[in-house]
Design a protein around this motif. Structure first.
Motif, PDB file in Angstrom:
ATOM      1  N   LYS A   1       0.816  -1.220   0.000  1.00  0.00           N
ATOM      2  CA  LYS A   1       0.000   0.000   0.000  1.00  0.00           C
ATOM      3  C   LYS A   1       0.849   1.270   0.000  1.00  0.00           C
ATOM      4  N   ARG A   2       1.870   1.323   0.841  1.00  0.00           N
ATOM      5  CA  ARG A   2       2.629   2.565   1.011  1.00  0.00           C
ATOM      6  C   ARG A   2       4.015   2.557   0.374  1.00  0.00           C
ATOM      7  N   GLN A   3       4.547   1.376   0.052  1.00  0.00           N
ATOM      8  CA  GLN A   3       5.909   1.328  -0.482  1.00  0.00           C
ATOM      9  C   GLN A   3       6.087   0.126  -1.396  1.00  0.00           C
TER      10      GLN A   3
ATOM     11  N   ASP B   1       9.454  -2.446  -3.327  1.00  0.00           N
ATOM     12  CA  ASP B   1      10.851  -2.825  -3.455  1.00  0.00           C
ATOM     13  C   ASP B   1      11.069  -3.309  -4.880  1.00  0.00           C
TER      14      ASP B   1
ATOM     15  N   ASN C   1      12.080   0.075  -0.134  1.00  0.00           N
ATOM     16  CA  ASN C   1      11.343   1.125   0.578  1.00  0.00           C
ATOM     17  C   ASN C   1      11.109   2.381  -0.255  1.00  0.00           C
ATOM     18  N   LEU C   2      10.778   2.195  -1.531  1.00  0.00           N
ATOM     19  CA  LEU C   2      10.387   3.337  -2.354  1.00  0.00           C
ATOM     20  C   LEU C   2       8.924   3.633  -2.063  1.00  0.00           C
ATOM     21  N   SER C   3       8.599   4.903  -1.920  1.00  0.00           N
ATOM     22  CA  SER C   3       7.219   5.259  -1.592  1.00  0.00           C
ATOM     23  C   SER C   3       6.315   5.032  -2.795  1.00  0.00           C
ATOM     24  N   ASN C   4       5.118   4.528  -2.526  1.00  0.00           N
ATOM     25  CA  ASN C   4       4.159   4.223  -3.585  1.00  0.00           C
ATOM     26  C   ASN C   4       3.380   5.488  -3.940  1.00  0.00           C
ATOM     27  N   ASP C   5       4.113   6.472  -4.454  1.00  0.00           N
ATOM     28  CA  ASP C   5       3.532   7.753  -4.870  1.00  0.00           C
ATOM     29  C   ASP C   5       4.434   8.355  -5.950  1.00  0.00           C
TER      30      ASP C   5
ATOM     31  N   GLY D   1       8.241   8.279  -5.300  1.00  0.00           N
ATOM     32  CA  GLY D   1       8.799   6.936  -5.444  1.00  0.00           C
ATOM     33  C   GLY D   1       8.888   6.516  -6.899  1.00  0.00           C
TER      34      GLY D   1
ATOM     35  N   TYR E   1      -3.011  -1.573  -5.328  1.00  0.00           N
ATOM     36  CA  TYR E   1      -1.789  -0.832  -5.010  1.00  0.00           C
ATOM     37  C   TYR E   1      -0.802  -0.783  -6.172  1.00  0.00           C
TER      38      TYR E   1
END
Length: 118
Positions: free
Chosen positions: A11-13, A15, A30-34, A37, A63
C-alpha cells in the motif's frame, strides 16, 4: 539478454530488484508508492535496466495500478500477476520430502522435470 525487474508492492511502499549479468542482484527497497517513489524508480530504471525492460509485479489489491501505469507510460513492458490468496502460506507450511516437489509429485513426474529428463 532481456532485463527483467521484479517489484514487490504494498500500500505505502515497494521494493525492486533485477538480476545483473554477473549473477548478482541489484536491489532498492522502501520506495514510496507515490509520485516521488515513481520518480526514483524511473531514475533507477534508466541506470540499471535497458529501454523496454520487462517489469513484473504481483497485482496486489489496487496498489500496483499507479506504478504499472507509470512504467507503461515510460515504455516498459508490464506484466501483472494475480497471486492466489494464502498460496505462499500453504507452500511454506508443507514439508517437502526428498525427491518430491511442493505439490507432492516425484521430481521425475513433475511436468517441467519430465520434459527435461527425456
Amino acid at each position: 539478454m532481456t532485463i527483467v525487474v521484479g517489484i514487490d508492492i504494498a500500500k505505502r511502499q515497494f521494493d525492486i530488484a533485477t538480476l545483473q549479468a554477473n549473477g548478482k542482484y541489484r536491489t532498492k527497497g522502501n520506495l514510496s508508492n507515490d509520485a516521488a517513489g515513481f520518480q526514483t524508480f524511473g531514475q533507477w530504471l534508466e541506470k540499471y535496466a535497458e529501454p523496454g525492460a520487462w517489469i513484473v509485479m504481483e497485482a496486489t489489491n489496487v496498489y500496483h495500478e499507479a506504478l504499472a501505469g507509470y512504467a507503461h507510460a515510460a515504455r516498459s513492458r508490464v506484466s501483472r500477476q494475480r497471486g492466489q490468496p494464502g498460496a505462499y502460506r500453504q507452500l511454506r507450511a508443507k514439508p517437502v520430502a526428498a525427491g518430491e516437489d511442493r505439490q507432492g509429485r516425484r521430481q521425475a513426474d513433475s511436468p517441467v522435470r519430465s520434459a527435461a529428463c527425456r
